[in-house]
Motif scaffolding. Structure first.
Motif, PDB file in Angstrom:
ATOM      1  N   LYS A   1       0.826  -1.201   0.000  1.00  0.00           N
ATOM      2  CA  LYS A   1       0.000   0.000   0.000  1.00  0.00           C
ATOM      3  C   LYS A   1       0.866   1.260   0.000  1.00  0.00           C
ATOM      4  O   LYS A   1       0.561   2.238  -0.667  1.00  0.00           O
ATOM      5  N   PHE A   2       1.945   1.212   0.769  1.00  0.00           N
ATOM      6  CA  PHE A   2       2.852   2.356   0.815  1.00  0.00           C
ATOM      7  C   PHE A   2       3.453   2.637  -0.566  1.00  0.00           C
ATOM      8  O   PHE A   2       3.479   3.778  -1.027  1.00  0.00           O
ATOM      9  N   ILE A   3       3.917   1.578  -1.222  1.00  0.00           N
ATOM     10  CA  ILE A   3       4.528   1.747  -2.548  1.00  0.00           C
ATOM     11  C   ILE A   3       3.501   2.267  -3.547  1.00  0.00           C
ATOM     12  O   ILE A   3       3.785   3.174  -4.327  1.00  0.00           O
ATOM     13  N   LEU A   4       2.308   1.704  -3.526  1.00  0.00           N
ATOM     14  CA  LEU A   4       1.282   2.151  -4.454  1.00  0.00           C
ATOM     15  C   LEU A   4       0.881   3.599  -4.205  1.00  0.00           C
ATOM     16  O   LEU A   4       0.688   4.369  -5.141  1.00  0.00           O
ATOM     17  N   ARG A   5       0.734   3.963  -2.972  1.00  0.00           N
ATOM     18  CA  ARG A   5       0.257   5.294  -2.646  1.00  0.00           C
ATOM     19  C   ARG A   5       1.321   6.369  -2.874  1.00  0.00           C
ATOM     20  O   ARG A   5       1.037   7.431  -3.412  1.00  0.00           O
ATOM     21  N   TYR A   6       2.535   6.116  -2.460  1.00  0.00           N
ATOM     22  CA  TYR A   6       3.550   7.163  -2.472  1.00  0.00           C
ATOM     23  C   TYR A   6       4.569   7.053  -3.605  1.00  0.00           C
ATOM     24  O   TYR A   6       5.388   7.943  -3.777  1.00  0.00           O
ATOM     25  N   THR A   7       4.540   5.990  -4.352  1.00  0.00           N
ATOM     26  CA  THR A   7       5.515   5.847  -5.424  1.00  0.00           C
ATOM     27  C   THR A   7       4.848   5.613  -6.779  1.00  0.00           C
ATOM     28  O   THR A   7       5.113   6.343  -7.737  1.00  0.00           O
ATOM     29  N   ALA A   8       4.018   4.626  -6.886  1.00  0.00           N
ATOM     30  CA  ALA A   8       3.454   4.239  -8.187  1.00  0.00           C
ATOM     31  C   ALA A   8       2.499   5.286  -8.744  1.00  0.00           C
ATOM     32  O   ALA A   8       2.580   5.635  -9.930  1.00  0.00           O
ATOM     33  N   VAL A   9       1.619   5.814  -7.917  1.00  0.00           N
ATOM     34  CA  VAL A   9       0.643   6.794  -8.406  1.00  0.00           C
ATOM     35  C   VAL A   9       1.322   8.085  -8.866  1.00  0.00           C
ATOM     36  O   VAL A   9       1.050   8.574  -9.970  1.00  0.00           O
ATOM     37  N   PRO A  10       2.241   8.679  -8.073  1.00  0.00           N
ATOM     38  CA  PRO A  10       2.932   9.873  -8.577  1.00  0.00           C
ATOM     39  C   PRO A  10       3.771   9.595  -9.824  1.00  0.00           C
ATOM     40  O   PRO A  10       3.844  10.429 -10.730  1.00  0.00           O
TER      41      PRO A  10
END
Length: 110
Positions: free
Chosen positions: A5-14
């Motif tokens: 969730k952390f990777i998706l929220r703070y890395t993948a989406v931006p």
């Protein structure tokens, strides 16, 4: 918060947002210029220095001028002291104006 969730929220989406903006900007810059821009180059072609004429010929090798090419040519013309003036009447036919500029470039090469 799990690591996924952390990777998706703070890395993948931006990252995906950045990729989307860059792809849109590159597509917009590679679009062909309009008829009035071709007409402005054709009208001022005789007053251009030899280097700028050569650069226009190189940019036209692909057959069309992109917005990126046009902005570079306008900057170069301003550096040389030549200001492009768009024609007052609307030029609707891009192909006709492109052919006029291409004919000027071909005649200059001879």
């Amino acid at each position: 918060m799990t690591p996924i969730k952390f990777i998706l929220r703070y890395t993948a989406v931006p990252f995906m947002a950045i990729v989307a903006v860059v792809s849109w900007a590159s597509h917009d810059a590679s679009a062909e210029i309009d008829a009035r821009q071709y007409a402005a180059l054709s009208n001022a072609y005789a007053s251009f220095p030899v280097e700028l004429r050569r650069d226009i010929g190189q940019a036209l090798q692909s057959g069309k001028l992109s917005n990126w090419d046009y902005s570079s040519l306008v900057r170069e013309s301003l550096d040389d002291g030549v200001v492009l003036d768009w024609p007052s009447n609307d030029r609707e036919n891009v192909a006709t104006e492109r052919e006029k500029l291409t004919a000027l470039v071909k005649a200059d090469r001879l």
